[in-house]
Enzyme design. Structure first.
Site, PDB file in Angstrom:
ATOM      1  N   ASP A 102       2.214 -20.443 -25.255  1.00 23.07           N
ATOM      2  CA  ASP A 102       3.317 -20.574 -26.207  1.00 23.07           C
ATOM      3  C   ASP A 102       4.308 -19.435 -25.948  1.00 23.07           C
ATOM      4  O   ASP A 102       5.069 -19.504 -24.997  1.00 23.07           O
ATOM      5  CB  ASP A 102       2.700 -20.549 -27.620  1.00 23.07           C
ATOM      6  N   PHE A 151       4.081 -28.065 -33.117  1.00 19.38           N
ATOM      7  CA  PHE A 151       2.704 -27.630 -33.312  1.00 19.38           C
ATOM      8  C   PHE A 151       1.774 -28.823 -33.103  1.00 19.38           C
ATOM      9  O   PHE A 151       1.888 -29.834 -33.794  1.00 19.38           O
ATOM     10  CB  PHE A 151       2.505 -27.022 -34.702  1.00 19.38           C
ATOM     11  N   ASP A 158      -6.523 -26.316 -32.763  1.00 17.93           N
ATOM     12  CA  ASP A 158      -6.853 -26.484 -34.178  1.00 17.93           C
ATOM     13  C   ASP A 158      -5.673 -26.247 -35.107  1.00 17.93           C
ATOM     14  O   ASP A 158      -4.675 -25.638 -34.720  1.00 17.93           O
ATOM     15  CB  ASP A 158      -7.937 -25.488 -34.585  1.00 17.93           C
TER      16      ASP A 158
HETATM   17  P1  IMP Z   1       0.949 -17.195 -27.471  1.00 17.27           P
HETATM   18  O1  IMP Z   1       0.518 -15.752 -27.474  1.00 17.27           O
HETATM   19  O2  IMP Z   1       2.127 -17.412 -28.365  1.00 17.27           O
HETATM   20  O3  IMP Z   1       1.177 -17.766 -26.112  1.00 17.27           O
HETATM   21  O4  IMP Z   1      -0.210 -17.950 -28.243  1.00 17.27           O
HETATM   22  C1  IMP Z   1      -1.111 -18.769 -27.649  1.00 17.27           C
HETATM   23  C2  IMP Z   1      -2.140 -19.171 -28.679  1.00 17.27           C
HETATM   24  O5  IMP Z   1      -1.519 -19.623 -29.900  1.00 17.27           O
HETATM   25  C3  IMP Z   1      -2.934 -20.361 -28.180  1.00 17.27           C
HETATM   26  O6  IMP Z   1      -4.055 -19.949 -27.431  1.00 17.27           O
HETATM   27  C4  IMP Z   1      -3.287 -21.079 -29.467  1.00 17.27           C
HETATM   28  O7  IMP Z   1      -4.464 -20.531 -30.014  1.00 17.27           O
HETATM   29  C5  IMP Z   1      -2.138 -20.790 -30.408  1.00 17.27           C
HETATM   30  N1  IMP Z   1      -1.145 -21.901 -30.414  1.00 17.27           N
HETATM   31  C6  IMP Z   1       0.110 -21.877 -29.939  1.00 17.27           C
HETATM   32  N2  IMP Z   1       0.732 -23.065 -30.113  1.00 17.27           N
HETATM   33  C7  IMP Z   1      -0.173 -23.875 -30.706  1.00 17.27           C
HETATM   34  C8  IMP Z   1      -0.139 -25.266 -31.121  1.00 17.27           C
HETATM   35  O8  IMP Z   1       0.854 -26.013 -30.986  1.00 17.27           O
HETATM   36  N3  IMP Z   1      -1.288 -25.739 -31.690  1.00 17.27           N
HETATM   37  C9  IMP Z   1      -2.412 -24.988 -31.866  1.00 17.27           C
HETATM   38  N4  IMP Z   1      -2.477 -23.697 -31.482  1.00 17.27           N
HETATM   39  C10 IMP Z   1      -1.381 -23.147 -30.907  1.00 17.27           C
END
Ligand code: IMP
Length: 181
Positions: A102, A151, A158
């Site tokens: 993300d 999301f 989850d």
């Molecule tokens: P980042 O540090 O923003 O890249 O976060 C990644 C983490 O956020 C992932 O491993 C997920 O646990 C959570 N995450 C990000 N987007 C989503 C989504 O659309 N659905 C569920 N979990 C998400």
């Protein structure tokens, strides 16, 4: 549970078909070299189970659990290791397996931490990527699907710990979010 889903983004067939392609690409690249898959709990547990079976190179699997401070739907960039690897990765070919990339903040921290342990190589395989949300650049060699900034739940992902067991990936009805603010 299916009743809570507004729309399917990726079907079970699409996910499994793409995993076969990723497995073939990884097997081509590593050949007979052993590769250590490091799955980031909990989301990537389902993905690594299927991905590992699509790889013909010798595979070992280890797990890490990290927690991002702040709410579950927003990444703060401050990461804490909750469960570390069981073994040393020094001199080994490491492939980090993620469910979704993300902002990239979690992975950036993880890659910095892992690279300081002197692996022979360090690459990333993520099932999903939200390119539009990236706040830090991440080189990700294997990407399953690029998805828009929504999301999503299912196939390991989850919402308040539920929906991980859906075989597909979808968007929740807005009412479900409203019930758990
Ligand atoms: P980042 O540090 O923003 O890249 O976060 C990644 C983490 O956020 C992932 O491993 C997920 O646990 C959570 N995450 C990000 N987007 C989503 C989504 O659309 N659905 C569920 N979990 C998400």
């Amino acid at each position: 549970m299916d009743a809570d889903i507004d729309r399917i983004v990726l079907t079970e067939e699409q996910i499994q078909g793409r995993i076969r392609e990723l497995g073939e690409a990884i097997s081509r690249d590593y050949g007979d070299e052993p590769v250590l898959l490091i799955a980031v709990l909990r989301g990537a547990a389902l993905f690594v189970a299927d991905l590992s079976r699509a790889i013909s190179s010798p595979v070992e699997i280890d797990f890490m659990a990290v927690s991002s401070y702040g709410s579950s739907t927003k990444s703060s960039g401050v990461v804490r290791i909750i469960k570390d690897l069981d073994e040393s990765i020094e001199g080994r070919h490491v492939l980090v397996v993620e469910d979704i990339l993300d902002t990239g903040l979690t992975l950036k921290y993880l890659l910095k931490n892992l690279s300081s342990r002197s692996p022979a190589s360090l690459e990333v395989c993520t099932l999903l990527s939200k390119e539009g949300k990236r706040r830090v650049p991440i080189t990700c060699k294997y990407v399953g699907f690029e998805i828009p900034d929504e999301f999503v739940v299912g196939y390991g992902l989850d919402f308040v710990e539920r929906y991980r067991n859906l075989p597909y990936i979808g968007v929740l009805r807005s009412q479900v979010h409203a019930e758990h603010p």
